[in-house]
Design a protein around this motif. Structure first.
Motif, PDB file in Angstrom:
ATOM      1  N   ILE A  40     -28.568 -12.469   4.752  1.00  0.00           N
ATOM      2  CA  ILE A  40     -28.701 -11.829   6.059  1.00  0.00           C
ATOM      3  C   ILE A  40     -29.194 -10.398   5.834  1.00  0.00           C
ATOM      4  O   ILE A  40     -28.583  -9.631   5.091  1.00  0.00           O
ATOM      5  N   ASN A  41     -30.313 -10.052   6.456  1.00  0.00           N
ATOM      6  CA  ASN A  41     -30.886  -8.707   6.382  1.00  0.00           C
ATOM      7  C   ASN A  41     -30.885  -8.108   7.780  1.00  0.00           C
ATOM      8  O   ASN A  41     -31.367  -8.746   8.717  1.00  0.00           O
ATOM      9  N   ILE A  42     -30.360  -6.898   7.895  1.00  0.00           N
ATOM     10  CA  ILE A  42     -30.236  -6.260   9.201  1.00  0.00           C
ATOM     11  C   ILE A  42     -30.677  -4.806   9.114  1.00  0.00           C
ATOM     12  O   ILE A  42     -30.364  -4.117   8.139  1.00  0.00           O
ATOM     13  N   VAL A  43     -31.364  -4.368  10.157  1.00  0.00           N
ATOM     14  CA  VAL A  43     -31.569  -2.944  10.389  1.00  0.00           C
ATOM     15  C   VAL A  43     -30.961  -2.672  11.759  1.00  0.00           C
ATOM     16  O   VAL A  43     -31.374  -3.267  12.762  1.00  0.00           O
ATOM     17  N   ALA A  44     -29.955  -1.819  11.777  1.00  0.00           N
ATOM     18  CA  ALA A  44     -29.286  -1.474  13.027  1.00  0.00           C
ATOM     19  C   ALA A  44     -29.658  -0.049  13.417  1.00  0.00           C
ATOM     20  O   ALA A  44     -29.496   0.881  12.614  1.00  0.00           O
ATOM     21  N   LYS A  45     -30.172   0.110  14.625  1.00  0.00           N
ATOM     22  CA  LYS A  45     -30.522   1.435  15.139  1.00  0.00           C
ATOM     23  C   LYS A  45     -29.383   1.905  16.037  1.00  0.00           C
ATOM     24  O   LYS A  45     -29.044   1.241  17.021  1.00  0.00           O
ATOM     25  N   ILE A  46     -28.820   3.041  15.681  1.00  0.00           N
ATOM     26  CA  ILE A  46     -27.662   3.593  16.392  1.00  0.00           C
ATOM     27  C   ILE A  46     -28.091   4.915  17.014  1.00  0.00           C
ATOM     28  O   ILE A  46     -28.542   5.820  16.303  1.00  0.00           O
ATOM     29  N   THR A  47     -27.960   5.012  18.323  1.00  0.00           N
ATOM     30  CA  THR A  47     -28.371   6.222  19.032  1.00  0.00           C
ATOM     31  C   THR A  47     -27.146   6.859  19.693  1.00  0.00           C
ATOM     32  O   THR A  47     -26.753   6.470  20.794  1.00  0.00           O
ATOM     33  N   LEU A  95     -19.383   3.639   4.179  1.00  0.00           N
ATOM     34  CA  LEU A  95     -20.356   3.220   3.166  1.00  0.00           C
ATOM     35  C   LEU A  95     -19.680   2.661   1.913  1.00  0.00           C
ATOM     36  O   LEU A  95     -19.998   1.555   1.471  1.00  0.00           O
ATOM     37  N   VAL A  96     -18.777   3.412   1.320  1.00  0.00           N
ATOM     38  CA  VAL A  96     -18.152   2.990   0.059  1.00  0.00           C
ATOM     39  C   VAL A  96     -17.322   1.718   0.231  1.00  0.00           C
ATOM     40  O   VAL A  96     -17.495   0.768  -0.546  1.00  0.00           O
ATOM     41  N   PRO A  97     -16.435   1.639   1.235  1.00  0.00           N
ATOM     42  CA  PRO A  97     -15.663   0.396   1.353  1.00  0.00           C
ATOM     43  C   PRO A  97     -16.532  -0.822   1.676  1.00  0.00           C
ATOM     44  O   PRO A  97     -16.254  -1.932   1.215  1.00  0.00           O
ATOM     45  N   THR A  98     -17.594  -0.617   2.433  1.00  0.00           N
ATOM     46  CA  THR A  98     -18.477  -1.746   2.736  1.00  0.00           C
ATOM     47  C   THR A  98     -19.183  -2.225   1.475  1.00  0.00           C
ATOM     48  O   THR A  98     -19.251  -3.433   1.205  1.00  0.00           O
ATOM     49  N   LEU A  99     -19.694  -1.306   0.686  1.00  0.00           N
ATOM     50  CA  LEU A  99     -20.365  -1.683  -0.563  1.00  0.00           C
ATOM     51  C   LEU A  99     -19.411  -2.363  -1.541  1.00  0.00           C
ATOM     52  O   LEU A  99     -19.849  -3.118  -2.409  1.00  0.00           O
ATOM     53  N   ALA A 100     -18.120  -2.124  -1.395  1.00  0.00           N
ATOM     54  CA  ALA A 100     -17.123  -2.765  -2.256  1.00  0.00           C
ATOM     55  C   ALA A 100     -16.799  -4.192  -1.810  1.00  0.00           C
ATOM     56  O   ALA A 100     -16.162  -4.944  -2.557  1.00  0.00           O
ATOM     57  N   GLU A 101     -17.231  -4.569  -0.607  1.00  0.00           N
ATOM     58  CA  GLU A 101     -17.005  -5.937  -0.147  1.00  0.00           C
ATOM     59  C   GLU A 101     -17.762  -6.885  -1.077  1.00  0.00           C
ATOM     60  O   GLU A 101     -18.913  -6.615  -1.445  1.00  0.00           O
ATOM     61  N   PRO A 102     -17.138  -7.990  -1.484  1.00  0.00           N
ATOM     62  CA  PRO A 102     -17.744  -8.853  -2.506  1.00  0.00           C
ATOM     63  C   PRO A 102     -19.103  -9.436  -2.140  1.00  0.00           C
ATOM     64  O   PRO A 102     -19.928  -9.668  -3.016  1.00  0.00           O
ATOM     65  N   ASP A 103     -19.379  -9.636  -0.861  1.00  0.00           N
ATOM     66  CA  ASP A 103     -20.643 -10.262  -0.465  1.00  0.00           C
ATOM     67  C   ASP A 103     -21.625  -9.297   0.182  1.00  0.00           C
ATOM     68  O   ASP A 103     -22.611  -9.714   0.786  1.00  0.00           O
ATOM     69  N   CYS A 104     -21.356  -7.993   0.034  1.00  0.00           N
ATOM     70  CA  CYS A 104     -22.295  -6.982   0.518  1.00  0.00           C
ATOM     71  C   CYS A 104     -23.265  -6.664  -0.615  1.00  0.00           C
ATOM     72  O   CYS A 104     -22.861  -6.305  -1.717  1.00  0.00           O
ATOM     73  N   ILE A 105     -24.537  -6.789  -0.323  1.00  0.00           N
ATOM     74  CA  ILE A 105     -25.579  -6.535  -1.315  1.00  0.00           C
ATOM     75  C   ILE A 105     -26.174  -5.142  -1.127  1.00  0.00           C
ATOM     76  O   ILE A 105     -26.464  -4.436  -2.086  1.00  0.00           O
ATOM     77  N   ARG A 106     -26.317  -4.741   0.130  1.00  0.00           N
ATOM     78  CA  ARG A 106     -26.939  -3.449   0.440  1.00  0.00           C
ATOM     79  C   ARG A 106     -26.349  -2.926   1.739  1.00  0.00           C
ATOM     80  O   ARG A 106     -26.177  -3.672   2.694  1.00  0.00           O
ATOM     81  N   PHE A 107     -26.051  -1.628   1.764  1.00  0.00           N
ATOM     82  CA  PHE A 107     -25.531  -0.999   2.970  1.00  0.00           C
ATOM     83  C   PHE A 107     -25.870   0.485   2.866  1.00  0.00           C
ATOM     84  O   PHE A 107     -25.210   1.228   2.140  1.00  0.00           O
ATOM     85  N   LEU A 139     -29.539   7.017  14.024  1.00  0.00           N
ATOM     86  CA  LEU A 139     -29.091   6.625  12.688  1.00  0.00           C
ATOM     87  C   LEU A 139     -29.488   5.170  12.492  1.00  0.00           C
ATOM     88  O   LEU A 139     -29.541   4.401  13.449  1.00  0.00           O
ATOM     89  N   PHE A 140     -29.762   4.822  11.255  1.00  0.00           N
ATOM     90  CA  PHE A 140     -30.170   3.458  10.932  1.00  0.00           C
ATOM     91  C   PHE A 140     -29.336   2.949   9.776  1.00  0.00           C
ATOM     92  O   PHE A 140     -29.223   3.623   8.746  1.00  0.00           O
ATOM     93  N   LEU A 141     -28.735   1.783   9.946  1.00  0.00           N
ATOM     94  CA  LEU A 141     -28.044   1.105   8.855  1.00  0.00           C
ATOM     95  C   LEU A 141     -28.949  -0.015   8.365  1.00  0.00           C
ATOM     96  O   LEU A 141     -29.395  -0.850   9.156  1.00  0.00           O
ATOM     97  N   VAL A 142     -29.215  -0.016   7.073  1.00  0.00           N
ATOM     98  CA  VAL A 142     -29.967  -1.094   6.442  1.00  0.00           C
ATOM     99  C   VAL A 142     -28.933  -1.898   5.665  1.00  0.00           C
ATOM    100  O   VAL A 142     -28.284  -1.380   4.752  1.00  0.00           O
ATOM    101  N   GLU A 143     -28.761  -3.142   6.080  1.00  0.00           N
ATOM    102  CA  GLU A 143     -27.675  -3.959   5.562  1.00  0.00           C
ATOM    103  C   GLU A 143     -28.203  -5.270   4.993  1.00  0.00           C
ATOM    104  O   GLU A 143     -29.156  -5.838   5.522  1.00  0.00           O
ATOM    105  N   GLN A 144     -27.526  -5.734   3.962  1.00  0.00           N
ATOM    106  CA  GLN A 144     -27.832  -7.059   3.417  1.00  0.00           C
ATOM    107  C   GLN A 144     -26.524  -7.678   2.946  1.00  0.00           C
ATOM    108  O   GLN A 144     -25.789  -7.081   2.146  1.00  0.00           O
ATOM    109  N   PHE A 145     -26.236  -8.846   3.493  1.00  0.00           N
ATOM    110  CA  PHE A 145     -25.043  -9.598   3.130  1.00  0.00           C
ATOM    111  C   PHE A 145     -25.469 -10.976   2.637  1.00  0.00           C
ATOM    112  O   PHE A 145     -26.523 -11.485   3.023  1.00  0.00           O
ATOM    113  N   SER A 146     -24.641 -11.594   1.830  1.00  0.00           N
ATOM    114  CA  SER A 146     -25.000 -12.881   1.219  1.00  0.00           C
ATOM    115  C   SER A 146     -25.082 -14.020   2.222  1.00  0.00           C
ATOM    116  O   SER A 146     -25.795 -14.994   1.993  1.00  0.00           O
TER     117      SER A 146
END
Length: 96
Positions: A2-9, A26-38, A49-56
């Motif tokens: 799953i690849n996400i770009v979230a735009k937060i205004t 940021l740090v706790p999310t990156l520590a999640e076992p199935d988080c690839i990118r945050f 603000l933009f969150l670029v996220e990738q989960f398994s």
């Protein structure tokens, strides 16, 4: 995957506070076992603000949303945003 770009205004006067809330997860999310990118970004005008996220998997993303630190940010969003979060789920194009 799953690849996400979230735009937060956020509302203009809450930009710094919103950024701080997101930096806090940021740090706790990156520590999640199935988080690839945050990763957190802003535009040059520092209005969004933009969150670029990738989960398994979708299940991993759903589990992420259940975390107390994420729920805290979602709760903050209820009064801090100028408009709803824009979620863009992205699909990779096949390489030629």
């Amino acid at each position: 995957m799953i690849n996400i770009v979230a735009k937060i205004t956020p509302k203009a006067h809450l930009f710094a506070e919103c950024k701080a809330h997101l930096q806090h997860i940021l740090v706790p999310t990156l520590a999640e076992p199935d988080c690839i990118r945050f990763e957190l970004y802003t535009n040059t005008e520092q209005q969004c603000l933009f969150l670029v996220e990738q989960f398994s998997s979708q299940a991993a993303l759903d589990e992420h949303y259940l975390q107390s630190y994420v729920k805290s940010v979602f709760s903050f969003y209820e009064t801090a945003l100028a408009c709803p979060v824009e979620i863009n789920k992205l699909v990779a194009l096949e390489k030629l």
